[in-house]
Design an enzyme around this catalytic site. Structure first.
Site, PDB file in Angstrom:
ATOM      1  N   GLY A   1     -11.223 -30.060   2.956  1.00 12.36           N
ATOM      2  CA  GLY A   1     -10.873 -31.483   2.837  1.00 12.36           C
ATOM      3  C   GLY A   1     -10.175 -31.777   1.520  1.00 12.36           C
ATOM      4  O   GLY A   1     -10.486 -32.749   0.826  1.00 12.36           O
TER       5      GLY A   1
ATOM      6  N   LYS B   1     -25.203 -36.454   7.823  1.00 11.92           N
ATOM      7  CA  LYS B   1     -25.485 -36.240   6.391  1.00 11.92           C
ATOM      8  C   LYS B   1     -26.965 -35.929   6.149  1.00 11.92           C
ATOM      9  O   LYS B   1     -27.294 -35.090   5.300  1.00 11.92           O
ATOM     10  CB  LYS B   1     -25.023 -37.451   5.574  1.00 11.92           C
ATOM     11  CG  LYS B   1     -23.498 -37.677   5.605  1.00 11.92           C
ATOM     12  CD  LYS B   1     -22.691 -36.481   5.097  1.00 11.92           C
ATOM     13  CE  LYS B   1     -21.214 -36.806   4.922  1.00 11.92           C
ATOM     14  NZ  LYS B   1     -20.424 -35.650   4.478  1.00 11.92           N
TER      15      LYS B   1
ATOM     16  N   SER C   1      -7.065 -35.163   0.312  1.00 15.85           N
ATOM     17  CA  SER C   1      -7.286 -36.581   0.017  1.00 15.85           C
ATOM     18  C   SER C   1      -8.574 -36.739  -0.795  1.00 15.85           C
ATOM     19  O   SER C   1      -9.423 -35.835  -0.800  1.00 15.85           O
ATOM     20  CB  SER C   1      -7.411 -37.333   1.355  1.00 15.85           C
ATOM     21  OG  SER C   1      -7.810 -38.662   1.161  1.00 15.85           O
TER      22      SER C   1
ATOM     23  N   TYR D   1     -22.829 -40.890  11.611  1.00 17.37           N
ATOM     24  CA  TYR D   1     -22.469 -40.396  10.272  1.00 17.37           C
ATOM     25  C   TYR D   1     -23.741 -40.051   9.488  1.00 17.37           C
ATOM     26  O   TYR D   1     -23.850 -38.966   8.909  1.00 17.37           O
ATOM     27  CB  TYR D   1     -21.652 -41.463   9.532  1.00 17.37           C
ATOM     28  CG  TYR D   1     -21.275 -41.058   8.130  1.00 17.37           C
ATOM     29  CD1 TYR D   1     -20.343 -40.056   7.891  1.00 17.37           C
ATOM     30  CD2 TYR D   1     -21.864 -41.676   7.019  1.00 17.37           C
ATOM     31  CE1 TYR D   1     -20.004 -39.672   6.605  1.00 17.37           C
ATOM     32  CE2 TYR D   1     -21.529 -41.311   5.728  1.00 17.37           C
ATOM     33  CZ  TYR D   1     -20.598 -40.304   5.526  1.00 17.37           C
ATOM     34  OH  TYR D   1     -20.260 -39.921   4.246  1.00 17.37           O
TER      35      TYR D   1
HETATM   36  N1  LIG Z   1     -15.732 -42.142  -0.277  1.00 18.37           N
HETATM   37  C1  LIG Z   1     -16.999 -42.437  -0.129  1.00 18.37           C
HETATM   38  O1  LIG Z   1     -17.395 -43.607  -0.364  1.00 18.37           O
HETATM   39  C2  LIG Z   1     -17.998 -41.371   0.280  1.00 18.37           C
HETATM   40  C3  LIG Z   1     -19.355 -41.628   0.050  1.00 18.37           C
HETATM   41  C4  LIG Z   1     -20.286 -40.668   0.394  1.00 18.37           C
HETATM   42  C5  LIG Z   1     -19.884 -39.446   0.915  1.00 18.37           C
HETATM   43  N2  LIG Z   1     -18.563 -39.207   1.131  1.00 18.37           N
HETATM   44  C6  LIG Z   1     -18.204 -37.880   1.679  1.00 18.37           C
HETATM   45  O2  LIG Z   1     -17.338 -37.237   0.755  1.00 18.37           O
HETATM   46  C7  LIG Z   1     -16.498 -36.305   1.444  1.00 18.37           C
HETATM   47  C8  LIG Z   1     -15.051 -36.531   1.023  1.00 18.37           C
HETATM   48  O3  LIG Z   1     -14.637 -37.811   1.470  1.00 18.37           O
HETATM   49  P1  LIG Z   1     -13.533 -38.690   0.724  1.00 18.37           P
HETATM   50  O4  LIG Z   1     -14.199 -39.917   0.270  1.00 18.37           O
HETATM   51  O5  LIG Z   1     -12.792 -37.883  -0.252  1.00 18.37           O
HETATM   52  O6  LIG Z   1     -12.647 -39.084   2.012  1.00 18.37           O
HETATM   53  P2  LIG Z   1     -11.101 -38.890   2.369  1.00 18.37           P
HETATM   54  O7  LIG Z   1     -10.231 -39.367   1.261  1.00 18.37           O
HETATM   55  O8  LIG Z   1     -10.948 -39.517   3.719  1.00 18.37           O
HETATM   56  O9  LIG Z   1     -10.946 -37.297   2.492  1.00 18.37           O
HETATM   57  C9  LIG Z   1     -11.532 -36.605   3.562  1.00 18.37           C
HETATM   58  C10 LIG Z   1     -10.976 -35.193   3.606  1.00 18.37           C
HETATM   59  O10 LIG Z   1     -11.622 -34.513   4.707  1.00 18.37           O
HETATM   60  C11 LIG Z   1     -10.618 -33.826   5.423  1.00 18.37           C
HETATM   61  N3  LIG Z   1     -10.982 -33.618   6.826  1.00 18.37           N
HETATM   62  C12 LIG Z   1     -11.379 -34.533   7.745  1.00 18.37           C
HETATM   63  N4  LIG Z   1     -11.543 -33.936   8.942  1.00 18.37           N
HETATM   64  C13 LIG Z   1     -11.219 -32.620   8.766  1.00 18.37           C
HETATM   65  C14 LIG Z   1     -11.172 -31.492   9.625  1.00 18.37           C
HETATM   66  N5  LIG Z   1     -11.461 -31.573  10.937  1.00 18.37           N
HETATM   67  N6  LIG Z   1     -10.801 -30.298   9.092  1.00 18.37           N
HETATM   68  C15 LIG Z   1     -10.488 -30.186   7.791  1.00 18.37           C
HETATM   69  N7  LIG Z   1     -10.500 -31.222   6.921  1.00 18.37           N
HETATM   70  C16 LIG Z   1     -10.864 -32.415   7.419  1.00 18.37           C
HETATM   71  C17 LIG Z   1      -9.351 -34.685   5.296  1.00 18.37           C
HETATM   72  O11 LIG Z   1      -8.209 -33.842   5.451  1.00 18.37           O
HETATM   73  P3  LIG Z   1      -7.213 -33.840   6.709  1.00 18.37           P
HETATM   74  O12 LIG Z   1      -7.330 -35.180   7.397  1.00 18.37           O
HETATM   75  O13 LIG Z   1      -5.875 -33.595   6.082  1.00 18.37           O
HETATM   76  O14 LIG Z   1      -7.688 -32.687   7.545  1.00 18.37           O
HETATM   77  C18 LIG Z   1      -9.472 -35.151   3.852  1.00 18.37           C
HETATM   78  O15 LIG Z   1      -8.891 -34.214   2.988  1.00 18.37           O
HETATM   79  C19 LIG Z   1     -16.758 -36.531   2.935  1.00 18.37           C
HETATM   80  O16 LIG Z   1     -17.649 -35.543   3.413  1.00 18.37           O
HETATM   81  C20 LIG Z   1     -17.417 -37.900   2.976  1.00 18.37           C
HETATM   82  O17 LIG Z   1     -18.259 -38.069   4.103  1.00 18.37           O
HETATM   83  C21 LIG Z   1     -17.606 -40.141   0.835  1.00 18.37           C
END
Ligand SMILES: NC(=O)c1ccc[n+]([C@@H]2O[C@H](COP(=O)([O-])OP(=O)(O)OC[C@H]3O[C@@H](n4cnc5c(N)ncnc54)[C@H](OP(=O)(O)O)[C@@H]3O)[C@@H](O)[C@H]2O)c1
Length: 274
Positions: free
Chosen positions: A10, A148, A13, A144
């Protein structure tokens, strides 16, 4: 001295993107995967690779490239993930499977492929990006939160099995962090609603609440990338990593006082439905 190696999923982004840049800047060899490979940061130390964590062949190709290319694998960061928000009664089974495969099964399958190398080395670290939603929950995010919570249990169980080999599996629990996550989750909440859904009002209220919380969040993806780095490099890793004290307290409260947390959540939900 041999450069250290990290695999990050991931990485196109948000936090994964920021982490790829940070590890590369600190001299690590970075194998960075995502479906939108063109969005992975460039740089001398970064190998940008196509990766879909829901696809077995793609996972295998990603792991095999890194294992055959790098002298060793020090760290795997299972970060790829998204929120399949929507009422539990209405989220279709294909989307449920995609959520489980992305946030949980994909991490497990990739980990299984790097563990033999780490075992041979007698060292390695698996950093799993969970969420404060791995300890708490709210309406509309059920699947979701299931992924987690499950990732936390999977990681803790794995840790109890692989410590004997010098490998550790740890959890990072981000709270609200600026990235694409919220927009994707809130779009899914609306997309998963059926026509004339009895959950329309609650969904609308939750989307408004999440959007308000999101606009007041101060944590950046770069902030969380530093937490990932600490989780990857602490000599004696912690059981859980949080960015803020507020996130840590929320996680602790919902775990230690489950019945009280649930009652408070019902009070808030009733207010939202008024
Ligand atoms: N932002 C928050 O508030 C928050 C809070 C708690 C936890 N998280 C967790 O933190 C992690 C990162 O999230 P983020 O906030 O950085 O979100 P983000 O900006 O939406 O980035 C998500 C990343 O996951 C990748 N991804 C999604 N589906 C995929 C797949 N099938 N295969 C490979 N890559 C995949 C996307 O890449 P592609 O679409 O290019 O494949 C993207 O690079 C996630 O696990 C999320 O659940 C986020």
């Amino acid at each position: 001295m041999t450069r250290k190696t990290v695999l990050i999923t991931g990485a196109s982004s948000g936090m994964g993107y920021a982490a790829a840049k940070l590890f590369a800047k600190r001299g690590w060899r970075v194998y960075a995967g995502a479906r939108r490979v063109e969005k992975i940061p460039g740089g001398a130390n970064i190998y940008a690779l196509y990766l879909d964590v829901t696809d077995e062949t793609s996972i295998r190709n990603f792991a095999q490239f890194a294992i055959s290319h790098a002298p060793r694998i020090d760290v795997l960061i299972n970060n790829a993930g998204y929120g399949e928000f929507g009422p539990l009664e209405e989220v279709g089974v294909q989307r449920v499977r995609k959520q489980l495969n992305t946030n949980l099964v994909g991490a497990s399958e990739l980990t299984k492929l790097v563990l033999p190398t780490m075992r041979k080395q007698g060292a390695g670290r698996i950093v799993n990006i969970s969420s404060i939603g791995g300890d708490m929950y709210s309406p509309m995010g059920g699947w979701y939160y299931v992924t987690k919570h499950a990732l936390n249990v999977w990681s803790d169980t794995l840790d109890s099995e692989v410590r004997q080999f010098g490998i550790r599996s740890v959890i990072v629990e981000p709270g609200g962090t600026a990235s694409s996550w919220s927009e994707i989750a809130m779009n899914n909440a609306q997309a998963n609603l059926r026509e004339n859904s009895p959950y329309a009002k609650l969904t609308e209220a939750m989307v408004t609440l999440f959007n308000q919380m999101n606009s007041s969040t101060h944590a950046t993806s770069a902030d969380l990338a530093r937490v990932f780095y600490q989780a990857a490099t602490d000599t004696i890793p912690r059981h859980r990593y949080f960015y803020s004290l507020g996130d840590r307290l929320l996680g602790h409260f919902s775990r230690a006082h489950q019945a009280t947390f649930h009652s408070l959540l019902n009070v808030v939900t009733n207010q939202l439905l008024k």
